[in-house]
Design a protein around this motif. Structure first.
Motif, mmCIF file in Angstrom:
data_model
loop_
_atom_site.group_PDB
_atom_site.id
_atom_site.type_symbol
_atom_site.label_atom_id
_atom_site.label_comp_id
_atom_site.label_asym_id
_atom_site.label_seq_id
_atom_site.Cartn_x
_atom_site.Cartn_y
_atom_site.Cartn_z
ATOM 1 N N LYS A 1 0.845 -1.190 0.000
ATOM 2 C CA LYS A 1 0.000 0.000 0.000
ATOM 3 C C LYS A 1 0.882 1.242 0.000
ATOM 4 C CE LYS A 1 -3.622 2.405 2.580
ATOM 5 N NZ LYS A 1 -4.450 2.396 3.815
ATOM 6 N N ILE A 2 0.598 2.191 -0.918
ATOM 7 C CA ILE A 2 1.336 3.460 -0.996
ATOM 8 C C ILE A 2 0.577 4.517 -0.198
ATOM 9 C CG2 ILE A 2 2.133 5.307 -2.517
ATOM 10 C CD1 ILE A 2 2.559 3.223 -4.679
ATOM 11 N N VAL A 3 1.294 5.210 0.693
ATOM 12 C CA VAL A 3 0.720 6.264 1.536
ATOM 13 C C VAL A 3 1.368 7.593 1.159
ATOM 14 C CG1 VAL A 3 0.376 7.086 3.890
ATOM 15 C CG2 VAL A 3 0.293 4.631 3.404
ATOM 16 N N VAL A 4 0.542 8.627 0.924
ATOM 17 C CA VAL A 4 1.042 9.965 0.591
ATOM 18 C C VAL A 4 1.321 10.706 1.895
ATOM 19 C CG1 VAL A 4 0.564 12.128 -0.615
ATOM 20 C CG2 VAL A 4 -0.318 9.976 -1.528
ATOM 21 N N GLU A 5 2.600 10.980 2.139
ATOM 22 C CA GLU A 5 2.979 11.719 3.335
ATOM 23 C C GLU A 5 2.839 13.236 3.122
ATOM 24 O OE1 GLU A 5 3.543 10.290 6.055
ATOM 25 O OE2 GLU A 5 3.924 8.208 5.472
ATOM 26 N N GLU B 1 2.623 22.521 -9.071
ATOM 27 C CA GLU B 1 3.977 22.840 -9.543
ATOM 28 C C GLU B 1 4.749 23.593 -8.466
ATOM 29 O OE1 GLU B 1 4.119 23.177 -14.327
ATOM 30 O OE2 GLU B 1 3.154 24.873 -13.305
ATOM 31 N N GLY B 2 6.030 23.219 -8.348
ATOM 32 C CA GLY B 2 6.890 23.876 -7.379
ATOM 33 C C GLY B 2 6.868 23.246 -6.007
ATOM 34 N N GLU B 3 5.870 22.376 -5.716
ATOM 35 C CA GLU B 3 5.806 21.728 -4.409
ATOM 36 C C GLU B 3 6.634 20.451 -4.410
ATOM 37 O OE1 GLU B 3 1.723 21.119 -3.510
ATOM 38 O OE2 GLU B 3 1.381 23.201 -2.886
ATOM 39 N N ASN B 4 6.747 19.812 -3.214
ATOM 40 C CA ASN B 4 7.486 18.564 -3.046
ATOM 41 C C ASN B 4 6.502 17.409 -2.853
ATOM 42 O OD1 ASN B 4 9.800 20.157 -3.103
ATOM 43 N ND2 ASN B 4 9.869 20.346 -0.871
ATOM 44 N N LEU B 5 6.945 16.213 -3.214
ATOM 45 C CA LEU B 5 6.122 15.011 -3.071
ATOM 46 C C LEU B 5 6.896 13.967 -2.273
ATOM 47 C CD1 LEU B 5 3.623 13.247 -3.851
ATOM 48 C CD2 LEU B 5 4.923 12.512 -5.855
ATOM 49 N N GLU B 6 6.205 13.362 -1.279
ATOM 50 C CA GLU B 6 6.817 12.293 -0.476
ATOM 51 C C GLU B 6 5.832 11.134 -0.361
ATOM 52 O OE1 GLU B 6 8.872 11.451 3.915
ATOM 53 O OE2 GLU B 6 8.178 13.468 3.374
ATOM 54 N N LEU B 7 6.261 9.946 -0.811
ATOM 55 C CA LEU B 7 5.447 8.737 -0.766
ATOM 56 C C LEU B 7 6.143 7.688 0.082
ATOM 57 C CD1 LEU B 7 4.489 8.419 -4.558
ATOM 58 C CD2 LEU B 7 3.187 9.553 -2.751
ATOM 59 N N THR B 8 5.339 6.897 0.828
ATOM 60 C CA THR B 8 5.862 5.787 1.633
ATOM 61 C C THR B 8 5.188 4.502 1.188
ATOM 62 O OG1 THR B 8 6.330 7.182 3.540
ATOM 63 C CG2 THR B 8 6.098 4.836 3.956
ATOM 64 N N CYS B 9 5.979 3.452 0.991
ATOM 65 C CA CYS B 9 5.462 2.150 0.574
ATOM 66 C C CYS B 9 5.403 1.222 1.787
ATOM 67 C CB CYS B 9 6.358 1.555 -0.505
ATOM 68 S SG CYS B 9 5.786 -0.054 -1.103
ATOM 69 N N GLN B 10 4.191 0.792 2.141
ATOM 70 C CA GLN B 10 3.994 -0.133 3.260
ATOM 71 C C GLN B 10 3.782 -1.542 2.713
ATOM 72 O OE1 GLN B 10 0.704 1.418 5.519
ATOM 73 N NE2 GLN B 10 1.878 3.138 6.330
ATOM 74 N N ALA B 11 4.640 -2.479 3.116
ATOM 75 C CA ALA B 11 4.571 -3.862 2.620
ATOM 76 C C ALA B 11 4.619 -4.823 3.807
ATOM 77 C CB ALA B 11 5.728 -4.142 1.672
ATOM 78 N N TYR C 1 2.392 -5.389 -5.853
ATOM 79 C CA TYR C 1 2.712 -3.982 -6.053
ATOM 80 C C TYR C 1 1.480 -3.125 -5.828
ATOM 81 C CZ TYR C 1 0.487 -4.486 -10.644
ATOM 82 O OH TYR C 1 -0.401 -4.731 -11.656
ATOM 83 N N ASP C 2 1.733 -1.815 -5.693
ATOM 84 C CA ASP C 2 0.663 -0.827 -5.617
ATOM 85 C C ASP C 2 1.093 0.378 -6.443
ATOM 86 O OD1 ASP C 2 -1.734 0.331 -4.910
ATOM 87 O OD2 ASP C 2 -0.968 1.203 -3.042
ATOM 88 N N ASP C 3 0.118 1.062 -7.075
ATOM 89 C CA ASP C 3 0.400 2.183 -7.972
ATOM 90 C C ASP C 3 -0.107 3.495 -7.391
ATOM 91 O OD1 ASP C 3 -0.234 0.314 -11.047
ATOM 92 O OD2 ASP C 3 1.601 0.534 -9.859
#
Length: 431
Positions: free
Chosen positions: A235-239, A247-257, A311-313
């Motif tokens: 499962k992918i979690v958006v932090e 645009e211009g912002e940051n993206l952080e994703l965490t993968c829980q397995a 996997y998760d997308d």
């Protein structure tokens, strides 16, 4: 002592005489009558059996109990058979009740209650000896199972009489097994039940129970807990961010397995493209700075263990950066606001507003009144304009005639027709 011996001898002689008389009348076969009744007995090996011969209407006839070999166990209240396991429980004109302790398999058979009448009457009591099975044995083909695979388990109940029945339970659900019954050399039964089923990840930790049903025992069972390995759950979690990605912002994703065994590695990739070069991947985290629309696409987290891969997308869509709307510049317009304050008598003032506090008429009311007045004036002007437009015409003045012949203006007026006689009627009006 001599008297006791004489009494026993007399009893034995009487018994022999009775048996002789009985055999002499063997031509008259014993009959089964409802007047003499008894009951079948089931007893667990090693326990006690009770045999009861009952007479509904007895005419002082003799009652005796015979074993399967037709040997007399009790004649009235006397026991000719030298087996101390048989004991008299009750004797009366209507009943002969005998107990048999420490029952063994050799005691099984048909016992005869006999009433010596003409012809003799008989009733039969079948003694069935129950032998419980040994402890059930449960075996599994696979100690460690994999999700989606088929497994097989067997349960065996040995040396019982009669044959045992075996049931299977997985958790709170009953499963059908395939039993097999074998008769051994000692006339015992061995039952083996085979269970086949497909395991899932939900089966991990569940007990599989083999339950043995037998008349001699209750609650006889054996169990084995399942150990199931399964592929990871991803499962992918958006932090960050907690909303639209702009645009211009940051993206952080965490993968829980999570899986069994636990996956040791997780991988990030972008479907049909490469992960941005400045993206930072730290373990199960993906971090991208300064987003732009070229980063749009599907990002996939893949985790694997010895059982399989999952996997998760996450679909990234970068929106436009928020725009700041400037404050519009307009010409300065002077506006005069008239505020009308109406003071009411103190008797009508609200006590919560303080004593002597004036009440002010709402500005909206005043504006409405002004608008009504202006509208009425405009309507009046329109009506007047239409009125004068309808009465517009040409007016004539009565100038002195003969002015052309007169030497001057005064002479023309004097010589004019009518002179000043009708001067009051020749008025001019102008509005």
């Amino acid at each position: 002592m001599a008297n006791a011996g004489s009494g026993s001898l007399a009893t034995i002689l009487f018994l022999f005489a009775f048996q002789a008389a009985l055999h002499k009348g063997a031509a008259q076969e014993p009959v089964v009558s409802q007047n003499l009744v008894t009951d079948n007995v089931s007893v667990v090996e090693g326990e006690m059996a009770i045999i009861s011969c009952r007479v509904k209407d007895n005419d002082d006839s003799v009652i005796q109990l015979l074993n399967p070999n037709r040997q007399t166990i009790y004649f009235r209240d006397m026991r000719p058979l030298k087996d101390a396991r048989f004991q008299l429980v009750n004797f009366s004109d209507n009943e002969l009740r005998v107990s048999l302790s420490n029952v063994s398999l050799s005691d099984e058979g048909r016992y005869v209650c006999q009433l010596y009448t003409d012809p003799p009457q008989e009733a039969y009591a079948d003694i069935t000896v129950l032998i419980p099975p040994g402890d059930p044995i449960i075996e599994a083909r696979d100690e460690v199972l994999s999700e989606g695979n088929e497994t097989e388990m067997t349960c065996t109940a040995m040396s019982s009489k009669p044959a045992a029945a075996i049931r299977w339970m997985k958790g709170d659900k009953e499963l059908p097994g395939k039993p097999k019954v074998e008769l051994t050399y000692d006339k015992m039964y061995t039952v083996t039940s085979r269970l086949t089923f497909t395991v899932s990840k939900e089966d991990d930790g569940l007990p599989v129970v083999c339950i043995v049903d037998h008349p001699a025992v209750k609650g006889f069972q054996a169990l084995k807990y399942l150990e199931v390995q399964y592929k990871p759950e991803v499962k992918i979690v958006v932090e960050f961010p907690q909303g639209l990605t702009r645009e211009g912002e940051n993206l952080e994703l965490t993968c829980q397995a999570k899986g069994k065994p636990q996956p040791q590695r997780v991988n990030w990739l972008k479907v049909d493209d490469d992960v941005p070069s400045h993206a930072v991947i730290t373990g199960s985290d993906l971090y991208i700075e300064n987003l732009n629309k070229s980063y749009n696409g599907t990002y996939r987290c893949v985790a694997a263990n010895s059982v399989g891969e999952s996997y998760d997308d996450y679909i990234l869509y970068v929106y436009d950066a928020p725009t700041t709307t400037p404050i519009p510049t307009t010409a300065t317009t002077s506006t005069t606001i008239i505020t009308t304050t109406i003071s009411y008598p103190e008797a009508n003032q609200d006590s919560r507003a303080g004593e002597g506090a004036p009440r002010t008429v709402d500005h909206a009311v005043i504006g409405g009144v002004v608008a009504v007045v202006v509208f009425a004036m405009l309507c009046l002007l329109i009506v007047l304009g239409r009125y004068f437009a309808r009465h517009k015409g040409t007016y004539f003045t009565h100038e002195a005639k003969g002015a052309d012949d007169a030497a001057d203006a005064d002479t023309a007026i004097i010589n004019a027709e009518g002179g000043h006689t009708n001067s009051d009627e020749k008025k001019e009006y102008y509005i």
